[in-house]
Design a protein around this motif. Structure first.
Motif, mmCIF file in Angstrom:
data_model
loop_
_atom_site.group_PDB
_atom_site.id
_atom_site.type_symbol
_atom_site.label_atom_id
_atom_site.label_comp_id
_atom_site.label_asym_id
_atom_site.label_seq_id
_atom_site.Cartn_x
_atom_site.Cartn_y
_atom_site.Cartn_z
ATOM 1 N N LEU A 25 -9.436 44.928 13.563
ATOM 2 C CA LEU A 25 -8.271 45.530 14.234
ATOM 3 C C LEU A 25 -7.092 44.569 14.269
ATOM 4 O O LEU A 25 -5.943 44.960 14.023
ATOM 5 N N ASN A 26 -7.368 43.322 14.578
ATOM 6 C CA ASN A 26 -6.305 42.326 14.642
ATOM 7 C C ASN A 26 -5.763 42.007 13.251
ATOM 8 O O ASN A 26 -4.568 41.810 13.074
ATOM 9 N N GLY A 27 -6.640 41.957 12.263
ATOM 10 C CA GLY A 27 -6.201 41.723 10.889
ATOM 11 C C GLY A 27 -5.332 42.841 10.356
ATOM 12 O O GLY A 27 -4.396 42.598 9.583
ATOM 13 N N ASP A 28 -5.625 44.071 10.770
ATOM 14 C CA ASP A 28 -4.790 45.206 10.380
ATOM 15 C C ASP A 28 -3.376 45.050 10.926
ATOM 16 O O ASP A 28 -2.396 45.299 10.230
ATOM 17 N N TYR A 29 -3.279 44.614 12.183
ATOM 18 C CA TYR A 29 -1.959 44.383 12.769
ATOM 19 C C TYR A 29 -1.244 43.240 12.065
ATOM 20 O O TYR A 29 -0.052 43.347 11.759
ATOM 21 N N LEU A 30 -1.952 42.152 11.789
ATOM 22 C CA LEU A 30 -1.317 41.012 11.133
ATOM 23 C C LEU A 30 -0.843 41.343 9.720
ATOM 24 O O LEU A 30 0.184 40.848 9.273
ATOM 25 N N SER A 31 -1.581 42.207 9.032
ATOM 26 C CA SER A 31 -1.137 42.583 7.689
ATOM 27 C C SER A 31 0.057 43.533 7.727
ATOM 28 O O SER A 31 0.829 43.584 6.779
ATOM 29 N N SER A 32 0.214 44.262 8.822
ATOM 30 C CA SER A 32 1.361 45.180 8.910
ATOM 31 C C SER A 32 2.659 44.468 9.282
ATOM 32 O O SER A 32 3.737 45.005 9.067
ATOM 33 N N VAL A 33 2.568 43.270 9.837
ATOM 34 C CA VAL A 33 3.771 42.514 10.227
ATOM 35 C C VAL A 33 3.825 41.196 9.463
ATOM 36 O O VAL A 33 4.010 40.132 10.033
ATOM 37 N N GLN A 34 3.730 41.269 8.165
ATOM 38 C CA GLN A 34 3.666 40.065 7.338
ATOM 39 C C GLN A 34 4.939 39.233 7.386
ATOM 40 O O GLN A 34 4.897 38.023 7.236
ATOM 41 N N ASP A 35 6.076 39.848 7.575
ATOM 42 C CA ASP A 35 7.332 39.116 7.520
ATOM 43 C C ASP A 35 7.743 38.516 8.860
ATOM 44 O O ASP A 35 8.781 37.890 8.961
ATOM 45 N N ALA A 36 6.921 38.670 9.876
ATOM 46 C CA ALA A 36 7.259 38.136 11.191
ATOM 47 C C ALA A 36 7.033 36.634 11.233
ATOM 48 O O ALA A 36 6.285 36.063 10.435
ATOM 49 N N ASP A 37 7.704 35.996 12.175
ATOM 50 C CA ASP A 37 7.569 34.557 12.362
ATOM 51 C C ASP A 37 6.185 34.231 12.905
ATOM 52 O O ASP A 37 5.651 34.937 13.764
ATOM 53 N N SER A 38 5.591 33.167 12.412
ATOM 54 C CA SER A 38 4.226 32.826 12.836
ATOM 55 C C SER A 38 4.175 32.416 14.300
ATOM 56 O O SER A 38 3.136 32.553 14.939
ATOM 57 N N TRP A 39 5.286 31.918 14.865
ATOM 58 C CA TRP A 39 5.282 31.567 16.282
ATOM 59 C C TRP A 39 5.185 32.810 17.147
ATOM 60 O O TRP A 39 4.615 32.766 18.237
ATOM 61 N N GLN A 40 5.736 33.900 16.680
ATOM 62 C CA GLN A 40 5.641 35.152 17.438
ATOM 63 C C GLN A 40 4.241 35.748 17.345
ATOM 64 O O GLN A 40 3.842 36.514 18.211
ATOM 65 N N LEU A 41 3.505 35.425 16.311
ATOM 66 C CA LEU A 41 2.166 35.960 16.106
ATOM 67 C C LEU A 41 1.073 34.969 16.491
ATOM 68 O O LEU A 41 -0.079 35.145 16.108
ATOM 69 N N GLY A 42 1.419 33.961 17.252
ATOM 70 C CA GLY A 42 0.467 32.912 17.594
ATOM 71 C C GLY A 42 -0.765 33.430 18.319
ATOM 72 O O GLY A 42 -1.890 32.994 18.055
ATOM 73 N N ARG A 43 -0.575 34.383 19.220
ATOM 74 C CA ARG A 43 -1.712 34.933 19.968
ATOM 75 C C ARG A 43 -2.668 35.682 19.043
ATOM 76 O O ARG A 43 -3.881 35.564 19.165
ATOM 77 N N GLN A 44 -2.102 36.448 18.134
ATOM 78 C CA GLN A 44 -2.931 37.215 17.219
ATOM 79 C C GLN A 44 -3.630 36.297 16.207
ATOM 80 O O GLN A 44 -4.778 36.541 15.837
ATOM 81 N N ILE A 45 -2.939 35.253 15.762
ATOM 82 C CA ILE A 45 -3.549 34.308 14.836
ATOM 83 C C ILE A 45 -4.690 33.570 15.525
ATOM 84 O O ILE A 45 -5.769 33.387 14.950
ATOM 85 N N TYR A 46 -4.481 33.151 16.771
ATOM 86 C CA TYR A 46 -5.540 32.497 17.530
ATOM 87 C C TYR A 46 -6.756 33.416 17.671
ATOM 88 O O TYR A 46 -7.895 32.987 17.467
ATOM 89 N N THR A 47 -6.515 34.672 17.996
ATOM 90 C CA THR A 47 -7.603 35.629 18.155
ATOM 91 C C THR A 47 -8.340 35.839 16.832
ATOM 92 O O THR A 47 -9.571 35.935 16.803
ATOM 93 N N GLU A 48 -7.606 35.873 15.741
ATOM 94 C CA GLU A 48 -8.227 36.047 14.427
ATOM 95 C C GLU A 48 -9.078 34.833 14.052
ATOM 96 O O GLU A 48 -10.176 34.984 13.491
ATOM 97 N N VAL A 49 -8.611 33.642 14.383
ATOM 98 C CA VAL A 49 -9.381 32.434 14.098
ATOM 99 C C VAL A 49 -10.654 32.401 14.944
ATOM 100 O O VAL A 49 -11.738 32.084 14.443
ATOM 101 N N VAL A 50 -10.541 32.744 16.225
ATOM 102 C CA VAL A 50 -11.725 32.777 17.095
ATOM 103 C C VAL A 50 -12.728 33.806 16.575
ATOM 104 O O VAL A 50 -13.937 33.541 16.526
ATOM 105 N N ALA A 51 -12.247 34.958 16.152
ATOM 106 C CA ALA A 51 -13.147 35.985 15.616
ATOM 107 C C ALA A 51 -13.834 35.496 14.343
ATOM 108 O O ALA A 51 -15.033 35.718 14.154
#
Length: 164
Positions: A25-51
């Protein structure tokens, strides 16, 4: 202790399933917002790494060996990481889709962003609980299978002395 082994396998399977759901689910969101800044997606990236880390360790520790119970400190640390991811995602949602645990209006049709985020948050929480239960089971198993050390009671007998 077959019950502990069985419970350990069930918990590891649940941990694997919940981590895979959150990663999907989180990867689907991250792939839909590919052009966003990584600092704005830090929470989702952290969650993806933990998963991802949890998927790896759940597969490795899935096999029912007695050595799998001694990993309870790692289980506890991973549980804390999941609770942090849960808190970060709840804070990120910030009431935009209503209350976090308000499941009214969730559907599989139409835009699934609120449904997707609420499911991600719920499975992150369930994964944290499973990892915590696995840590508690490991603590129980280790306490049960370690003998108390008493300097007066357990003395090693020399091999060359007679038993008489």
């Amino acid at each position: 202790m077959i019950l502990a082994d069985l419970l350990s396998i069930i918990l590891r399977l649940a941990e694997l399933a919940f981590a895979a759901i959150v990663a999907g689910l989180n990867g689907d969101y991250l792939s839909s917002v590919q052009d966003a800044d990584s600092w704005q997606l830090g929470r989702q990236i952290y969650t993806e790494v933990v998963a991802g880390v949890c998927i790896f360790f759940a597969i490795v520790w899935l096999f029912p060996f007695s050595g799998s119970f001694i990993h309870w400190p790692a289980d506890f640390i991973i549980s804390v990481a999941w609770f942090i991811a849960f808190g970060l995602l709840v804070d990120w949602l910030d009431g935009n889709c209503g209350d976090v645990f308000d499941w009214d209006g969730i559907s599989f049709r139409g835009t699934a962003s609120c449904s997707q985020w609420k499911a991600t948050i719920a499975f992150a929480f369930l994964s944290a609980i499973c990892w915590l239960a696995s840590a508690i089971l490991g603590i129980y198993w280790v306490r049960r299978h370690t003998a108390p050390v008493d300097s007066g009671y357990y003395r090693r007998r020399r091999w060359y002395r007679s038993r008489v």
